[in-house]
Motif scaffolding. Structure first.
Motif, PDB file in Angstrom:
ATOM      1  N   THR A  66      18.808 -25.239  25.489  1.00 25.45           N
ATOM      2  CA  THR A  66      19.180 -24.850  24.128  1.00 25.45           C
ATOM      3  C   THR A  66      20.094 -25.849  23.434  1.00 25.45           C
ATOM      4  O   THR A  66      20.471 -25.636  22.295  1.00 25.45           O
ATOM      5  N   GLY A  67      20.474 -26.920  24.133  1.00 27.20           N
ATOM      6  CA  GLY A  67      21.313 -27.947  23.514  1.00 27.20           C
ATOM      7  C   GLY A  67      22.801 -27.807  23.775  1.00 27.20           C
ATOM      8  O   GLY A  67      23.610 -28.384  23.054  1.00 27.20           O
ATOM      9  N   LYS A  68      23.179 -27.076  24.818  1.00 23.47           N
ATOM     10  CA  LYS A  68      24.592 -26.881  25.139  1.00 23.47           C
ATOM     11  C   LYS A  68      25.313 -28.203  25.351  1.00 23.47           C
ATOM     12  O   LYS A  68      26.388 -28.419  24.801  1.00 23.47           O
ATOM     13  N   THR A  69      24.716 -29.071  26.125  1.00 23.07           N
ATOM     14  CA  THR A  69      25.357 -30.349  26.429  1.00 23.07           C
ATOM     15  C   THR A  69      25.507 -31.179  25.167  1.00 23.07           C
ATOM     16  O   THR A  69      26.562 -31.783  24.936  1.00 23.07           O
ATOM     17  N   SER A  70      24.488 -31.209  24.329  1.00 28.59           N
ATOM     18  CA  SER A  70      24.560 -31.971  23.074  1.00 28.59           C
ATOM     19  C   SER A  70      25.672 -31.438  22.177  1.00 28.59           C
ATOM     20  O   SER A  70      26.460 -32.216  21.622  1.00 28.59           O
ATOM     21  N   VAL A  71      25.755 -30.128  22.044  1.00 29.97           N
ATOM     22  CA  VAL A  71      26.791 -29.511  21.208  1.00 29.97           C
ATOM     23  C   VAL A  71      28.170 -29.777  21.803  1.00 29.97           C
ATOM     24  O   VAL A  71      29.118 -30.124  21.082  1.00 29.97           O
ATOM     25  N   ALA A  72      28.312 -29.636  23.116  1.00 31.82           N
ATOM     26  CA  ALA A  72      29.600 -29.855  23.770  1.00 31.82           C
ATOM     27  C   ALA A  72      30.065 -31.299  23.585  1.00 31.82           C
ATOM     28  O   ALA A  72      31.241 -31.543  23.286  1.00 31.82           O
ATOM     29  N   ARG A  73      29.163 -32.248  23.732  1.00 31.18           N
ATOM     30  CA  ARG A  73      29.527 -33.665  23.543  1.00 31.18           C
ATOM     31  C   ARG A  73      29.923 -33.941  22.098  1.00 31.18           C
ATOM     32  O   ARG A  73      30.878 -34.684  21.839  1.00 31.18           O
ATOM     33  N   LEU A  74      29.200 -33.373  21.161  1.00 32.76           N
ATOM     34  CA  LEU A  74      29.524 -33.538  19.745  1.00 32.76           C
ATOM     35  C   LEU A  74      30.908 -32.964  19.434  1.00 32.76           C
ATOM     36  O   LEU A  74      31.730 -33.612  18.776  1.00 32.76           O
ATOM     37  N   LEU A  75      31.179 -31.748  19.900  1.00 27.91           N
ATOM     38  CA  LEU A  75      32.498 -31.139  19.702  1.00 27.91           C
ATOM     39  C   LEU A  75      33.603 -31.993  20.323  1.00 27.91           C
ATOM     40  O   LEU A  75      34.658 -32.193  19.714  1.00 27.91           O
ATOM     41  N   SER A  76      33.350 -32.482  21.508  1.00 29.33           N
ATOM     42  CA  SER A  76      34.327 -33.304  22.205  1.00 29.33           C
ATOM     43  C   SER A  76      34.685 -34.540  21.383  1.00 29.33           C
ATOM     44  O   SER A  76      35.862 -34.873  21.217  1.00 29.33           O
ATOM     45  N   LYS A  77      33.673 -35.199  20.845  1.00 27.67           N
ATOM     46  CA  LYS A  77      33.912 -36.393  20.026  1.00 27.67           C
ATOM     47  C   LYS A  77      34.615 -36.052  18.718  1.00 27.67           C
ATOM     48  O   LYS A  77      35.603 -36.675  18.347  1.00 27.67           O
ATOM     49  N   ARG A  78      34.075 -35.065  18.010  1.00 28.06           N
ATOM     50  CA  ARG A  78      34.617 -34.709  16.685  1.00 28.06           C
ATOM     51  C   ARG A  78      36.045 -34.197  16.747  1.00 28.06           C
ATOM     52  O   ARG A  78      36.834 -34.433  15.843  1.00 28.06           O
ATOM     53  N   LEU A  79      36.366 -33.468  17.815  1.00 35.45           N
ATOM     54  CA  LEU A  79      37.693 -32.876  17.946  1.00 35.45           C
ATOM     55  C   LEU A  79      38.628 -33.709  18.813  1.00 35.45           C
ATOM     56  O   LEU A  79      39.777 -33.335  19.040  1.00 35.45           O
ATOM     57  N   SER A  80      38.117 -34.828  19.323  1.00 34.50           N
ATOM     58  CA  SER A  80      38.893 -35.705  20.216  1.00 34.50           C
ATOM     59  C   SER A  80      39.487 -34.930  21.386  1.00 34.50           C
ATOM     60  O   SER A  80      40.667 -35.044  21.703  1.00 34.50           O
ATOM     61  N   LEU A  81      38.636 -34.120  22.007  1.00 36.33           N
ATOM     62  CA  LEU A  81      39.038 -33.326  23.165  1.00 36.33           C
ATOM     63  C   LEU A  81      38.228 -33.738  24.384  1.00 36.33           C
ATOM     64  O   LEU A  81      37.063 -34.120  24.255  1.00 36.33           O
ATOM     65  N   PRO A  82      38.831 -33.661  25.569  1.00 35.40           N
ATOM     66  CA  PRO A  82      38.074 -33.977  26.782  1.00 35.40           C
ATOM     67  C   PRO A  82      36.973 -32.948  27.042  1.00 35.40           C
ATOM     68  O   PRO A  82      37.066 -31.803  26.593  1.00 35.40           O
ATOM     69  N   LEU A  83      35.951 -33.376  27.754  1.00 35.66           N
ATOM     70  CA  LEU A  83      34.805 -32.522  28.092  1.00 35.66           C
ATOM     71  C   LEU A  83      34.723 -32.371  29.599  1.00 35.66           C
ATOM     72  O   LEU A  83      34.788 -33.360  30.331  1.00 35.66           O
ATOM     73  N   ILE A  84      34.596 -31.147  30.069  1.00 32.82           N
ATOM     74  CA  ILE A  84      34.359 -30.877  31.492  1.00 32.82           C
ATOM     75  C   ILE A  84      32.993 -30.216  31.611  1.00 32.82           C
ATOM     76  O   ILE A  84      32.715 -29.230  30.935  1.00 32.82           O
ATOM     77  N   GLU A  85      32.152 -30.792  32.463  1.00 32.41           N
ATOM     78  CA  GLU A  85      30.870 -30.173  32.773  1.00 32.41           C
ATOM     79  C   GLU A  85      31.084 -29.333  34.031  1.00 32.41           C
ATOM     80  O   GLU A  85      31.350 -29.857  35.104  1.00 32.41           O
ATOM     81  N   VAL A  86      30.988 -28.020  33.879  1.00 35.52           N
ATOM     82  CA  VAL A  86      31.317 -27.088  34.960  1.00 35.52           C
ATOM     83  C   VAL A  86      30.490 -27.360  36.215  1.00 35.52           C
ATOM     84  O   VAL A  86      31.027 -27.339  37.324  1.00 35.52           O
ATOM     85  N   ASN A  87      29.200 -27.635  36.061  1.00 41.18           N
ATOM     86  CA  ASN A  87      28.366 -27.881  37.237  1.00 41.18           C
ATOM     87  C   ASN A  87      28.894 -29.048  38.067  1.00 41.18           C
ATOM     88  O   ASN A  87      28.949 -28.972  39.293  1.00 41.18           O
ATOM     89  N   LYS A  88      29.310 -30.118  37.396  1.00 44.01           N
ATOM     90  CA  LYS A  88      29.851 -31.277  38.119  1.00 44.01           C
ATOM     91  C   LYS A  88      31.181 -30.932  38.781  1.00 44.01           C
ATOM     92  O   LYS A  88      31.431 -31.311  39.923  1.00 44.01           O
ATOM     93  N   LEU A  89      32.037 -30.212  38.045  1.00 43.32           N
ATOM     94  CA  LEU A  89      33.335 -29.812  38.589  1.00 43.32           C
ATOM     95  C   LEU A  89      33.167 -28.946  39.829  1.00 43.32           C
ATOM     96  O   LEU A  89      33.830 -29.158  40.843  1.00 43.32           O
ATOM     97  N   VAL A  90      32.273 -27.976  39.755  1.00 44.59           N
ATOM     98  CA  VAL A  90      32.026 -27.067  40.879  1.00 44.59           C
ATOM     99  C   VAL A  90      31.567 -27.854  42.102  1.00 44.59           C
ATOM    100  O   VAL A  90      32.037 -27.608  43.218  1.00 44.59           O
ATOM    101  N   LYS A  91      30.676 -28.820  41.904  1.00 41.75           N
ATOM    102  CA  LYS A  91      30.178 -29.619  43.028  1.00 41.75           C
ATOM    103  C   LYS A  91      31.258 -30.544  43.577  1.00 41.75           C
ATOM    104  O   LYS A  91      31.443 -30.638  44.791  1.00 41.75           O
TER     105      LYS A  91
END
Length: 67
Positions: free
Chosen positions: A10-35
């Motif tokens: 559904t575009g979650k990753t695309s939206v999350a990356r866009l928000l991260s850039k626009r808001l200058s906030l770090p991004l955590i991908e839960v799947n990677k963190l969990v692993k």
């Protein structure tokens, strides 16, 4: 913390990356963190069973985008 969730494709990753850039906030991908931090208790049908208490502890105090 802004959490982006939804069904696959559904575009979650695309939206999350866009928000991260626009808001200058770090991004955590839960799947990677969990692993990386072994925040799971096993697998079922090929999917990791996440230990939600340990995940909550790992994310405590995080200010950013979670996908």
């Amino acid at each position: 913390m802004i959490v982006v969730t939804g069904v696959p494709g559904t575009g979650k990753t695309s939206v999350a990356r866009l928000l991260s850039k626009r808001l200058s906030l770090p991004l955590i991908e839960v799947n990677k963190l969990v692993k990386q931090k072994h925040l799971y208790t096993g697998k079922e049908n090929g999917a990791l069973i996440v230990n939600m208490k340990r995940l909550a502890t790992a994310l405590k105090g995080f200010e950013g985008i979670v996908e």
